[in-house]
Motif scaffolding. Structure first.
Motif, PDB file in Angstrom:
ATOM      1  N   TYR A 124       1.228   8.214  -2.981  1.00  0.00           N
ATOM      2  CA  TYR A 124      -0.278   7.500  -2.981  1.00  0.00           C
ATOM      3  C   TYR A 124      -1.072   8.152  -1.698  1.00  0.00           C
ATOM      4  O   TYR A 124      -0.642   8.468  -0.596  1.00  0.00           O
ATOM      5  CB  TYR A 124       0.044   6.018  -2.389  1.00  0.00           C
TER       6      TYR A 124
ATOM      7  N   HIS B  85       3.844   2.971 -12.486  1.00  0.00           N
ATOM      8  CA  HIS B  85       2.681   1.635 -12.666  1.00  0.00           C
ATOM      9  C   HIS B  85       1.551   1.914 -12.106  1.00  0.00           C
ATOM     10  O   HIS B  85       1.378   2.840 -11.257  1.00  0.00           O
ATOM     11  CB  HIS B  85       3.804   0.470 -11.638  1.00  0.00           C
TER      12      HIS B  85
ATOM     13  N   HIS C 176      -1.188  -0.357 -10.139  1.00  0.00           N
ATOM     14  CA  HIS C 176      -1.456  -1.693  -9.360  1.00  0.00           C
ATOM     15  C   HIS C 176      -3.051  -2.206  -9.436  1.00  0.00           C
ATOM     16  O   HIS C 176      -3.984  -1.263  -9.521  1.00  0.00           O
ATOM     17  CB  HIS C 176      -1.466  -1.282  -7.931  1.00  0.00           C
TER      18      HIS C 176
ATOM     19  N   ARG D 210      11.408   3.234  -8.631  1.00  0.00           N
ATOM     20  CA  ARG D 210      10.339   1.852  -9.323  1.00  0.00           C
ATOM     21  C   ARG D 210       9.966   2.822 -10.496  1.00  0.00           C
ATOM     22  O   ARG D 210       9.687   3.959 -10.549  1.00  0.00           O
ATOM     23  CB  ARG D 210       9.437   1.580  -8.467  1.00  0.00           C
TER      24      ARG D 210
END
Ligand code: MBD
Ligand code: FE
Length: 283
Positions: free
Chosen positions: A165, A223, A225, A220
């Motif tokens: 990120y 994905h 967000h 995880r």
């Protein structure tokens, strides 16, 4: 790849802790929670800890291991990561179970407000030649009444094709793969981005040590967000997932729900398209 080498737990943990400190509302909540409530919650949590110690006959070595580990979580700045991975999903559950509109899920530690505005149709901020499968996402925001919500705001943030990120892993441009989109009069939006990679909890920090010590895995599923907001409606915080990801069934953060699964369509040029919209509950 140098990004991998420098994305240490201490660096991303410190960024997540600092980010949390810039948000003042949690500190107002600390000040404003009534003593009766603090008393009730603190007693219950401590009673659950005491019960575990009695049932498991916890040794002094184990007690000191816990103390050392908790000191380390603070030093790494990993409290936001720890809480969002192992606790937030239940907070989300009890705070949204009245909703009739779209399902949401946890926010996680890596949201940053005020990402660059891209209008109703646009490409999220990304590097020249950003790696990963191109993805075109179309959708509509409506109210549970059925009416389209023009001017609704869709904030999107996600990891890159290495699972990192921007603003938390170093070496990535500030707003990379973060954007704010505003729906047209029909409530529609169209976002161009790339498909993110699965995310692995940093293995070199305190959360990684817990995972290794317990024999768990650190993953995880991939994905996206989102936060979706419109005047007069409840803020929806969600994540969207890709079918077939090996961690959809054992997400370390327990944040996958069947309603949040995308149905990507492969295009002849190698890109994917997804169609996914949101239904917001009036306040
Ligand atoms: C993530 O990317 C995330 O979404 C959550 C919930 C926890 C850790 C990393
Ligand atoms: Fe995430």
């Amino acid at each position: 790849d140098t990004t991998h080498e420098v994305a240490t737990a201490a660096a991303s943990g410190a960024s997540a802790t600092e980010r949390f400190h810039t948000d003042k509302s949690p500190f107002a909540a600390v000040r404003d929670t009534p003593p009766e409530r603090v008393d009730a919650l603190a007693r219950k949590v401590l009673a659950a800890v005491h019960a575990t110690i009695r049932e498991e006959r916890v040794s002094y070595d184990e007690y000191n291991a816990l103390k050392a580990w908790m000191i380390n979580v603070g030093e790494d700045g990993e409290w936001p990561l720890f809480l969002d991975v192992w606790v937030e999903h239940v907070v989300e559950e009890v705070n949204t179970d009245h909703r009739e509109g779209s399902k949401g899920t946890i926010e996680g530690p890596y949201y940053v407000p005020d990402a660059p505005e891209r209008g109703a149709r646009g490409t999220i901020a990304m590097r020249d030649g950003e790696a990963g499968t191109p993805m075109l996402w179309s959708g509509q925001v409506t109210s549970t009444h059925g009416s389209p919500l023009g001017g609704a705001v869709v904030e999107l943030w996600h990891a890159d094709s290495d699972g990192f990120y921007s603003q938390f892993a170093p070496g990535i441009p500030e707003w990379n793969l973060r954007g704010t989109f505003t729906t047209d009069e029909q409530g529609r939006f169209e976002i161009t981005s790339i498909r993110p990679a699965p995310y692995q909890i940093p293995t070199d920090g305190s959360c990684g040590k817990l995972i290794a010590a317990a024999g768990w895995h650190a993953w995880r599923p991939a994905h996206l967000h989102v936060k979706v907001s419109a005047p007069g409606h409840e803020l929806l915080t969600a994540q969207l997932y890709f079918p077939g990801d090996e961690h959809n069934d054992d997400d370390i953060a327990d944040a996958v729900k069947p309603e949040l699964m995308l149905a990507p369509v492969d295009q002849p040029d190698g890109s994917i398209t997804v169609d996914y919209g949101f239904v917001l509950d009036p306040v």
